[in-house]
Design a protein around this motif. Sequence first.
Motif, PDB file in Angstrom:
ATOM      1  N   VAL A 102       0.845  -1.205   0.000  1.00 16.81           N
ATOM      2  CA  VAL A 102       0.000   0.000   0.000  1.00 16.81           C
ATOM      3  C   VAL A 102       0.877   1.251   0.000  1.00 16.81           C
ATOM      4  CG1 VAL A 102      -1.624   1.359   1.373  1.00 16.81           C
ATOM      5  CG2 VAL A 102      -1.979  -1.098   1.081  1.00 16.81           C
ATOM      6  N   GLY A 103       1.893   1.290   0.856  1.00 18.75           N
ATOM      7  CA  GLY A 103       2.768   2.452   0.918  1.00 18.75           C
ATOM      8  C   GLY A 103       3.508   2.694  -0.384  1.00 18.75           C
ATOM      9  N   TYR A 104       3.898   1.642  -1.076  1.00 16.69           N
ATOM     10  CA  TYR A 104       4.606   1.775  -2.345  1.00 16.69           C
ATOM     11  C   TYR A 104       3.699   2.421  -3.388  1.00 16.69           C
ATOM     12  CZ  TYR A 104       7.808   0.396  -6.128  1.00 16.69           C
ATOM     13  OH  TYR A 104       8.701   0.400  -7.186  1.00 16.69           O
ATOM     14  N   VAL A 105       2.419   2.030  -3.394  1.00 20.50           N
ATOM     15  CA  VAL A 105       1.465   2.575  -4.370  1.00 20.50           C
ATOM     16  C   VAL A 105       1.123   4.025  -4.045  1.00 20.50           C
ATOM     17  CG1 VAL A 105      -0.871   2.362  -5.291  1.00 20.50           C
ATOM     18  CG2 VAL A 105       0.521   0.312  -4.931  1.00 20.50           C
ATOM     19  N   VAL A 106       0.833   4.327  -2.773  1.00 25.21           N
ATOM     20  CA  VAL A 106       0.419   5.692  -2.419  1.00 25.21           C
ATOM     21  C   VAL A 106       1.562   6.690  -2.561  1.00 25.21           C
ATOM     22  CG1 VAL A 106      -1.352   4.850  -0.833  1.00 25.21           C
ATOM     23  CG2 VAL A 106       0.918   5.403   0.053  1.00 25.21           C
ATOM     24  N   SER A 107       2.792   6.196  -2.604  1.00 29.12           N
ATOM     25  CA  SER A 107       3.928   7.110  -2.788  1.00 29.12           C
ATOM     26  C   SER A 107       4.197   7.388  -4.259  1.00 29.12           C
ATOM     27  CB  SER A 107       5.181   6.529  -2.137  1.00 29.12           C
ATOM     28  OG  SER A 107       5.535   5.293  -2.729  1.00 29.12           O
ATOM     29  N   GLY A 108       3.315   6.896  -5.145  1.00 32.25           N
ATOM     30  CA  GLY A 108       3.391   7.234  -6.551  1.00 32.25           C
ATOM     31  C   GLY A 108       4.002   6.186  -7.444  1.00 32.25           C
ATOM     32  N   HIS A 109       4.258   4.988  -6.940  1.00 23.94           N
ATOM     33  CA  HIS A 109       4.834   3.926  -7.754  1.00 23.94           C
ATOM     34  C   HIS A 109       3.741   3.049  -8.352  1.00 23.94           C
ATOM     35  CE1 HIS A 109       8.164   5.076  -5.055  1.00 23.94           C
ATOM     36  NE2 HIS A 109       8.926   4.799  -6.106  1.00 23.94           N
ATOM     37  N   SER A 110       4.161   2.125  -9.234  1.00 22.32           N
ATOM     38  CA  SER A 110       3.219   1.250  -9.925  1.00 22.32           C
ATOM     39  C   SER A 110       2.568   0.263  -8.957  1.00 22.32           C
ATOM     40  CB  SER A 110       3.960   0.477 -11.022  1.00 22.32           C
ATOM     41  OG  SER A 110       3.152  -0.559 -11.536  1.00 22.32           O
ATOM     42  N   ASP A 111       1.298  -0.034  -9.240  1.00 21.31           N
ATOM     43  CA  ASP A 111       0.623  -1.028  -8.398  1.00 21.31           C
ATOM     44  C   ASP A 111       0.996  -2.461  -8.779  1.00 21.31           C
ATOM     45  OD1 ASP A 111      -0.679  -1.243 -10.805  1.00 21.31           O
ATOM     46  OD2 ASP A 111      -2.670  -0.744 -10.041  1.00 21.31           O
ATOM     47  N   ASP A 112       1.976  -2.621  -9.680  1.00 22.08           N
ATOM     48  CA  ASP A 112       2.495  -3.954  -9.983  1.00 22.08           C
ATOM     49  C   ASP A 112       3.189  -4.573  -8.765  1.00 22.08           C
ATOM     50  OD1 ASP A 112       1.549  -3.745 -12.542  1.00 22.08           O
ATOM     51  OD2 ASP A 112       3.502  -3.275 -13.461  1.00 22.08           O
ATOM     52  N   ILE A 113       3.454  -3.751  -7.775  1.00 18.42           N
ATOM     53  CA  ILE A 113       4.103  -4.244  -6.559  1.00 18.42           C
ATOM     54  C   ILE A 113       3.288  -5.344  -5.903  1.00 18.42           C
ATOM     55  CG2 ILE A 113       3.014  -2.617  -4.956  1.00 18.42           C
ATOM     56  CD1 ILE A 113       6.701  -3.741  -4.902  1.00 18.42           C
ATOM     57  N   TRP A 114       1.967  -5.322  -6.152  1.00 17.22           N
ATOM     58  CA  TRP A 114       1.106  -6.337  -5.540  1.00 17.22           C
ATOM     59  C   TRP A 114       1.451  -7.740  -6.042  1.00 17.22           C
ATOM     60  CZ3 TRP A 114      -1.611  -5.740  -1.333  1.00 17.22           C
ATOM     61  CH2 TRP A 114      -2.018  -4.455  -0.961  1.00 17.22           C
ATOM     62  N   ILE A 115       1.944  -7.803  -7.291  1.00 18.65           N
ATOM     63  CA  ILE A 115       2.348  -9.108  -7.821  1.00 18.65           C
ATOM     64  C   ILE A 115       3.526  -9.656  -7.008  1.00 18.65           C
ATOM     65  CG2 ILE A 115       3.268 -10.333  -9.820  1.00 18.65           C
ATOM     66  CD1 ILE A 115       1.821  -8.281 -11.597  1.00 18.65           C
ATOM     67  N   LEU A 116       4.523  -8.793  -6.767  1.00 19.73           N
ATOM     68  CA  LEU A 116       5.671  -9.213  -5.961  1.00 19.73           C
ATOM     69  C   LEU A 116       5.238  -9.587  -4.544  1.00 19.73           C
ATOM     70  CD1 LEU A 116       8.749  -6.907  -6.737  1.00 19.73           C
ATOM     71  CD2 LEU A 116       8.617  -9.398  -6.883  1.00 19.73           C
ATOM     72  N   ALA A 117       4.315  -8.794  -3.991  1.00 17.77           N
ATOM     73  CA  ALA A 117       3.836  -9.064  -2.631  1.00 17.77           C
ATOM     74  C   ALA A 117       3.157 -10.424  -2.561  1.00 17.77           C
ATOM     75  CB  ALA A 117       2.877  -7.962  -2.184  1.00 17.77           C
ATOM     76  N   LEU A 118       2.336 -10.729  -3.573  1.00 19.90           N
ATOM     77  CA  LEU A 118       1.634 -12.008  -3.583  1.00 19.90           C
ATOM     78  C   LEU A 118       2.605 -13.174  -3.792  1.00 19.90           C
ATOM     79  CD1 LEU A 118      -1.567 -11.076  -5.616  1.00 19.90           C
ATOM     80  CD2 LEU A 118      -1.441 -11.698  -3.202  1.00 19.90           C
ATOM     81  N   VAL A 119       3.636 -12.965  -4.612  1.00 19.65           N
ATOM     82  CA  VAL A 119       4.635 -14.009  -4.811  1.00 19.65           C
ATOM     83  C   VAL A 119       5.364 -14.281  -3.497  1.00 19.65           C
ATOM     84  CG1 VAL A 119       6.812 -14.590  -5.945  1.00 19.65           C
ATOM     85  CG2 VAL A 119       4.953 -13.575  -7.267  1.00 19.65           C
ATOM     86  N   ALA A 120       5.766 -13.217  -2.796  1.00 17.75           N
ATOM     87  CA  ALA A 120       6.456 -13.379  -1.518  1.00 17.75           C
ATOM     88  C   ALA A 120       5.564 -14.071  -0.498  1.00 17.75           C
ATOM     89  CB  ALA A 120       6.902 -12.019  -0.990  1.00 17.75           C
ATOM     90  N   LEU A 121       4.294 -13.653  -0.457  1.00 17.84           N
ATOM     91  CA  LEU A 121       3.353 -14.263   0.493  1.00 17.84           C
ATOM     92  C   LEU A 121       3.115 -15.732   0.160  1.00 17.84           C
ATOM     93  CD1 LEU A 121       0.142 -12.612   1.877  1.00 17.84           C
ATOM     94  CD2 LEU A 121       0.048 -14.933   1.011  1.00 17.84           C
ATOM     95  N   SER A 122       2.937 -16.032  -1.136  1.00 18.41           N
ATOM     96  CA  SER A 122       2.678 -17.415  -1.549  1.00 18.41           C
ATOM     97  C   SER A 122       3.880 -18.316  -1.260  1.00 18.41           C
ATOM     98  CB  SER A 122       2.351 -17.463  -3.048  1.00 18.41           C
ATOM     99  OG  SER A 122       1.199 -16.676  -3.326  1.00 18.41           O
ATOM    100  N   LEU A 123       5.066 -17.793  -1.557  1.00 17.72           N
ATOM    101  CA  LEU A 123       6.280 -18.578  -1.306  1.00 17.72           C
ATOM    102  C   LEU A 123       6.414 -18.911   0.171  1.00 17.72           C
ATOM    103  CD1 LEU A 123       8.987 -19.777  -2.275  1.00 17.72           C
ATOM    104  CD2 LEU A 123       9.999 -17.497  -1.972  1.00 17.72           C
ATOM    105  N   GLN A 124       6.161 -17.910   1.020  1.00 14.08           N
ATOM    106  CA  GLN A 124       6.286 -18.140   2.445  1.00 14.08           C
ATOM    107  C   GLN A 124       5.214 -19.107   2.944  1.00 14.08           C
ATOM    108  OE1 GLN A 124       9.067 -16.896   3.737  1.00 14.08           O
ATOM    109  NE2 GLN A 124       8.592 -18.211   5.462  1.00 14.08           N
TER     110      GLN A 124
END
Length: 501
Positions: A357-379
């Motif tokens: 959420v912080g990455y998106v609200v600071s003006g970056h791409s919401d593609d970060i959610w893909i990385l977040a989901l990959v990290a969460l799924s891996l864990q």
Amino acid sequence: MTRVVLLGSSPGPDTAPTGLRLAALPGTPTVGERLRSQILSLDPQPAAIEPGDTAAALRALAEVAESTTDNLLLLPDNSIVHDELIYQITKAKRAALALVAKEPRPEDAPDDEPVPIEEAEPEIGERTLEGLLVRVRAGKSRVISVGTAQLAVTRPNTVLLGPLHLQAKHLPVLAETCRELAELTHLFGQEDDLVQLVVFGLVRKGVSVGIRGRRDLFYRRVTTQEEANEAGAEISGMDEDRARLNNAVKGADGFFTTYFVSTYSRFIARWAAHRGLTPNQVTLISIALGVAAAACFATGERVWMVAGGVLIYFAFVFDCVDGQVARYARKFGVLGAWLDATFDRFKEYVVFAGLAVGYVVSGHSDDIWILALVALSLQSVRHLLDFSFGISNRRKPPSPLPTTPLDAPSDVGLRKALEKRKIERSTGIRGVLRMWTRAGRYRAVHWARKMVVFPIGERFAVIAITAAFFDAQVTFLTMVIWGSVAACYTLAGRLMRSLAS
């Protein structure tokens, strides 16, 4: 529940040592009074076996083993011991555990033994240590073999101090062994200790009897008032609470936890325990700090990202403290174990969400959610594999140890069987695993193996550092890359262990 058996003082003169006074301790209790007050929480009515007739004592012990379904603690009745040591022995994971003292290695001894152990001649141990004959050969983690007055043992190096804890699954073997030993008393001597004879029989029956030393705690048997005075003065001068606090810290934690948390978290645990805080309350503090960290990360602002890194670090500190409070105060519960395991994952995942959420609200791409989901799924997959492997591993029966007749004149046959077993387990996949285990003796390899599996301490450290100094993208990339390496490493190890079993 634990069934306690107090063994009559043996070896030594029959001078009623349990009636000796401990003048250095508050209230000047007798040895017997102090010991009985210590075991009251384990067994309000302990069984007592009188000294003298070895055969009768062995048969009496067999009857106790047959009459209970609880774990069994054998304890000489002239023992002076710390409460914490009794607790550690009875709570150990080993199904059979004995308290031992090893002979100190002479300072001028050569680095290598003059004769390999497999070539040494068995002997009747005549050296003494702490009033006991050295008739036990012990390795790094368990008893290898035991001798008696007429049955030889190869290069003895240890004495069994007295306490012996057996889980209920070994009691049928104990009862059978004691009855057989009672018919072989002509092979024993008056100086053979009852605990020594019991372990002698169990080891020859193929039971793995683990060992532990006193470490920073106290144990001694006394037979005279002079010995009681010395022991009382020594135990009163030791800080049992400090030892108990140190033992509240897990000995197998990761590098980050060991050097950056546990060095001081134990003192927070003691402070919390003395003020009545429960482990569950400490867990709630940890959860609150984790949620606060996620909220800080969700702002996307640098100052709050740094604050979030600090908060997630202390969330992990209190995650360690809750377990330390439980072990220090001896407050355990199913709810606490569930809360601890469940909300470790919750804190991690809510922080992932906050970072994204912080990455998106600071003006970056919401593609970060893909990385977040990959990290969460891996864990999540890693935790699932850890849980399933742990369950299947607990169901696997232990590898049987060789046996030898109780009346065999020496341990040569047993040692040859052990050597054959060692050779068989040193080939193929088992050999590779054995080499990798032995490599852990080197400090650098030990900590490298601890870190490569990416334990929770290292994960929270990565989140705190990368979020504070970089951004969520760096955090998730680090989590995914390191987590993938850890997953491959642990999966390969578990596959090899499964194939080797």
